[in-house]
Design a protein around this motif. Structure first.
Motif, mmCIF file in Angstrom:
data_model
loop_
_atom_site.group_PDB
_atom_site.id
_atom_site.type_symbol
_atom_site.label_atom_id
_atom_site.label_comp_id
_atom_site.label_asym_id
_atom_site.label_seq_id
_atom_site.Cartn_x
_atom_site.Cartn_y
_atom_site.Cartn_z
ATOM 1 N N HIS A 275 0.867 -1.173 0.000
ATOM 2 C CA HIS A 275 0.000 0.000 0.000
ATOM 3 C C HIS A 275 0.910 1.231 0.000
ATOM 4 O O HIS A 275 1.623 1.482 0.961
ATOM 5 N N LEU A 276 0.868 2.008 -1.093
ATOM 6 C CA LEU A 276 1.756 3.162 -1.261
ATOM 7 C C LEU A 276 0.933 4.449 -1.194
ATOM 8 O O LEU A 276 -0.085 4.592 -1.883
ATOM 9 N N GLU A 277 1.369 5.389 -0.321
ATOM 10 C CA GLU A 277 0.742 6.700 -0.256
ATOM 11 C C GLU A 277 1.779 7.781 -0.494
ATOM 12 O O GLU A 277 2.946 7.616 -0.161
ATOM 13 N N VAL A 278 1.309 8.922 -1.073
ATOM 14 C CA VAL A 278 2.173 10.074 -1.353
ATOM 15 C C VAL A 278 1.542 11.291 -0.696
ATOM 16 O O VAL A 278 0.372 11.601 -0.929
ATOM 17 N N HIS A 279 2.339 12.002 0.142
ATOM 18 C CA HIS A 279 1.884 13.213 0.830
ATOM 19 C C HIS A 279 2.831 14.351 0.490
ATOM 20 O O HIS A 279 4.053 14.193 0.561
ATOM 21 N N THR A 280 2.267 15.472 0.193
ATOM 22 C CA THR A 280 3.088 16.647 -0.128
ATOM 23 C C THR A 280 3.679 17.224 1.145
ATOM 24 O O THR A 280 3.367 16.778 2.259
ATOM 25 N N ALA A 281 4.503 18.268 1.004
ATOM 26 C CA ALA A 281 5.194 18.854 2.154
ATOM 27 C C ALA A 281 4.221 19.420 3.182
ATOM 28 O O ALA A 281 4.541 19.469 4.381
ATOM 29 N N ASP A 282 3.014 19.846 2.760
ATOM 30 C CA ASP A 282 2.033 20.392 3.713
ATOM 31 C C ASP A 282 1.153 19.317 4.330
ATOM 32 O O ASP A 282 0.221 19.615 5.060
ATOM 33 N N GLY A 283 1.406 18.026 3.973
ATOM 34 C CA GLY A 283 0.667 16.925 4.563
ATOM 35 C C GLY A 283 -0.525 16.445 3.755
ATOM 36 O O GLY A 283 -1.194 15.491 4.150
ATOM 37 N N SER A 284 -0.863 17.096 2.626
ATOM 38 C CA SER A 284 -2.021 16.682 1.821
ATOM 39 C C SER A 284 -1.692 15.421 1.042
ATOM 40 O O SER A 284 -0.587 15.273 0.491
ATOM 41 N N GLY A 285 -2.679 14.508 0.969
ATOM 42 C CA GLY A 285 -2.488 13.295 0.187
ATOM 43 C C GLY A 285 -2.806 13.525 -1.286
ATOM 44 O O GLY A 285 -3.733 14.253 -1.642
ATOM 45 N N VAL A 286 -2.038 12.909 -2.187
ATOM 46 C CA VAL A 286 -2.257 13.020 -3.632
ATOM 47 C C VAL A 286 -2.317 11.633 -4.222
ATOM 48 O O VAL A 286 -1.946 10.640 -3.589
ATOM 49 N N ASP A 287 -2.776 11.557 -5.483
ATOM 50 C CA ASP A 287 -2.894 10.275 -6.171
ATOM 51 C C ASP A 287 -1.489 9.749 -6.500
ATOM 52 O O ASP A 287 -0.758 10.359 -7.284
ATOM 53 N N PRO A 288 -1.087 8.614 -5.936
ATOM 54 C CA PRO A 288 0.253 8.066 -6.197
ATOM 55 C C PRO A 288 0.499 7.728 -7.651
ATOM 56 O O PRO A 288 1.625 7.917 -8.159
ATOM 57 N N MET A 289 -0.537 7.226 -8.361
ATOM 58 C CA MET A 289 -0.338 6.871 -9.767
ATOM 59 C C MET A 289 -0.009 8.114 -10.593
ATOM 60 O O MET A 289 0.920 8.092 -11.420
ATOM 61 N N SER A 290 -0.776 9.221 -10.411
ATOM 62 C CA SER A 290 -0.493 10.454 -11.153
ATOM 63 C C SER A 290 0.880 10.996 -10.783
ATOM 64 O O SER A 290 1.611 11.490 -11.651
ATOM 65 N N TRP A 291 1.230 10.897 -9.509
ATOM 66 C CA TRP A 291 2.530 11.419 -9.082
ATOM 67 C C TRP A 291 3.678 10.640 -9.700
ATOM 68 O O TRP A 291 4.637 11.225 -10.198
ATOM 69 N N LEU A 292 3.580 9.295 -9.710
ATOM 70 C CA LEU A 292 4.625 8.479 -10.324
ATOM 71 C C LEU A 292 4.727 8.706 -11.825
ATOM 72 O O LEU A 292 5.831 8.747 -12.374
ATOM 73 N N ARG A 293 3.551 8.839 -12.500
ATOM 74 C CA ARG A 293 3.571 9.104 -13.947
ATOM 75 C C ARG A 293 4.168 10.474 -14.231
ATOM 76 O O ARG A 293 4.808 10.666 -15.285
ATOM 77 N N GLY A 294 3.962 11.416 -13.326
ATOM 78 C CA GLY A 294 4.563 12.735 -13.492
ATOM 79 C C GLY A 294 6.064 12.724 -13.381
ATOM 80 O O GLY A 294 6.732 13.690 -13.790
ATOM 81 N N LYS A 295 6.602 11.654 -12.849
ATOM 82 C CA LYS A 295 8.060 11.511 -12.754
ATOM 83 C C LYS A 295 8.627 10.706 -13.899
ATOM 84 O O LYS A 295 9.807 10.352 -13.910
ATOM 85 N N GLY A 296 7.788 10.427 -14.923
ATOM 86 C CA GLY A 296 8.277 9.711 -16.105
ATOM 87 C C GLY A 296 8.165 8.206 -16.014
ATOM 88 O O GLY A 296 8.651 7.500 -16.910
ATOM 89 N N LEU A 297 7.496 7.723 -14.958
ATOM 90 C CA LEU A 297 7.375 6.280 -14.787
ATOM 91 C C LEU A 297 6.080 5.771 -15.424
ATOM 92 O O LEU A 297 5.074 6.508 -15.477
ATOM 93 N N THR A 298 6.077 4.584 -15.899
ATOM 94 C CA THR A 298 4.900 3.963 -16.522
ATOM 95 C C THR A 298 4.321 2.952 -15.584
ATOM 96 O O THR A 298 4.988 1.964 -15.212
ATOM 97 N N ILE A 299 3.087 3.185 -15.151
ATOM 98 C CA ILE A 299 2.430 2.289 -14.203
ATOM 99 C C ILE A 299 1.339 1.516 -14.916
ATOM 100 O O ILE A 299 0.496 2.127 -15.584
#
Length: 346
Positions: free
Chosen positions: A322-346
């Motif tokens: 189970h993978l979660e992504v939180h920004t510096a202010d603590g807000s949760g974001v969609d991990p799939m969109s975040w990983l794809r934004g880094k050039g990764l293919t999910i």
């Protein structure tokens, strides 16, 4: 000059006179041309009075009429003289004393005899000095020439106006066509520029993602995506899924997605064994439900380093990460969109 003596009376066929002591009976009288004398005197003067006051007035009228109309047809006719009784002629003013008339009278001796002629032939009245210099002697021909010249000038003016209108229309059409071509060329150039900008932007983004992909990694391998971010369901305490689930066999290596520092590595209730990796920009990556952890808090890791193993600890229905992504202010974001934004293919 005319005589004012009365004509003798003709004998009446119905009258008889007594001469002396004898009776004379008159026979029927048939007048002939020889027996009748022409009527003279005041009767003739009365007949002429309605026609003209003097030869001077008549001559001026004729000259004025011919000058106004420009047509003279009396070139071959001699001047006309009109006689008046002495009692009338003596009372008429001198023609030369009349305003505007003396210029039309000649100075020869004919004026003393009652004969007045125009200073020039009637057919030349109305001819301009320029026409006279060109040899024109007939007023009618001069008028005809003027009319033809005027008609030619009007025709030439109309043709010039028509040609000018055609040239103007052609110029306007050419200008409109040029403006249309220029507009099309500008639109084409703008479209090409935009396409080039889009292509350049895509290329730059691809290069950026490729560079990022070299510094980022997918958190595990041999996986299947079973639950996505924001998915609703009663199995989650918040009512929706807060991360991205990678279903994989237990013990599959869990890797650091990017360089960072391990913020915590411990058991965390429903998350089971959880490792929190803080990246240099303050973003936190949560790795949950691990079967084991290979790092400790404060440890520095780089992209692709193994930090734990896939497991089924905490609140789970099977082994998965189970993978979660939180920004510096603590807000949760969609991990799939975040990983794809880094050039990764999910």
């Amino acid at each position: 000059m005319a005589s004012n003596q009365p004509a003798p009376e003709a004998p009446s066929p119905f009258r008889s006179d007594i001469v002396g002591d004898e009776d004379r009976t008159w026979e029927e009288w048939n007048p002939t041309e020889e027996s009748i004398r022409p009527v003279r005197g005041r009767h003739r003067v009365a007949k002429q009075r309605g026609l003209a006051r003097s030869s001077t007035v008549l001559g001026v009228g004729v000259i004025a009429a011919v000058g106004a109309g420009g047509m003279a047809t009396a070139q071959s006719k001699p001047p006309v003289s009109i006689s008046l009784p002495d009692s009338i002629a003596d009372n008429l003013p001198d023609a030369k004393s009349l305003p505007g008339v003396s210029a039309f009278l000649s100075d020869d001796s004919d004026a003393d005899n009652g004969t007045v002629a125009a200073s020039s032939p009637l057919t030349t009245a109305g001819i301009t000095a320029a026409e006279a210099e060109q040899g024109t002697t007939d007023a009618g021909e001069a008028l005809r020439a003027r009319i033809l010249q005027q008609a030619e000038q009007q025709q030439a003016g109309a043709e010039a106006e028509s040609q000018a209108a055609e040239e103007k229309a052609a110029a306007e059409e050419a200008a409109a066509q040029a403006a249309k071509q220029q507009s099309e060329a500008e639109a084409k150039a703008a479209a090409e520029k935009k396409a080039a900008e889009v292509a350049a932007k895509k290329k730059a983004e691809a290069e950026r993602l490729a560079k990022l992909a070299a510094s980022y990694a997918i958190p595990t391998s041999s996986y299947t995506i079973t639950s996505t971010y924001g998915q609703a369901g009663s199995m989650w305490s918040s009512g929706y899924h807060t991360g991205l689930d990678f279903a994989a066999p237990t013990g599959t290596p869990v890797k650091a997605v990017h360089s960072g520092t391990v913020k915590s590595a411990a058991y965390s209730g429903s998350y089971g064994y959880r490792t929190v990796l803080e990246l240099d920009d303050g973003t936190e990556i949560w790795y949950c439900h691990q079967s084991s952890m290979d790092v400790t808090a404060g440890q520095r890791v780089t992209t692709g380093d193994t930090i734990g193993r896939v497991g089924a600890t905490g609140n789970v229905t099977g082994p998965h990460l189970h993978l979660e992504v939180h920004t510096a202010d603590g807000s949760g974001v969609d991990p799939m969109s975040w990983l794809r934004g880094k050039g990764l293919t999910i």
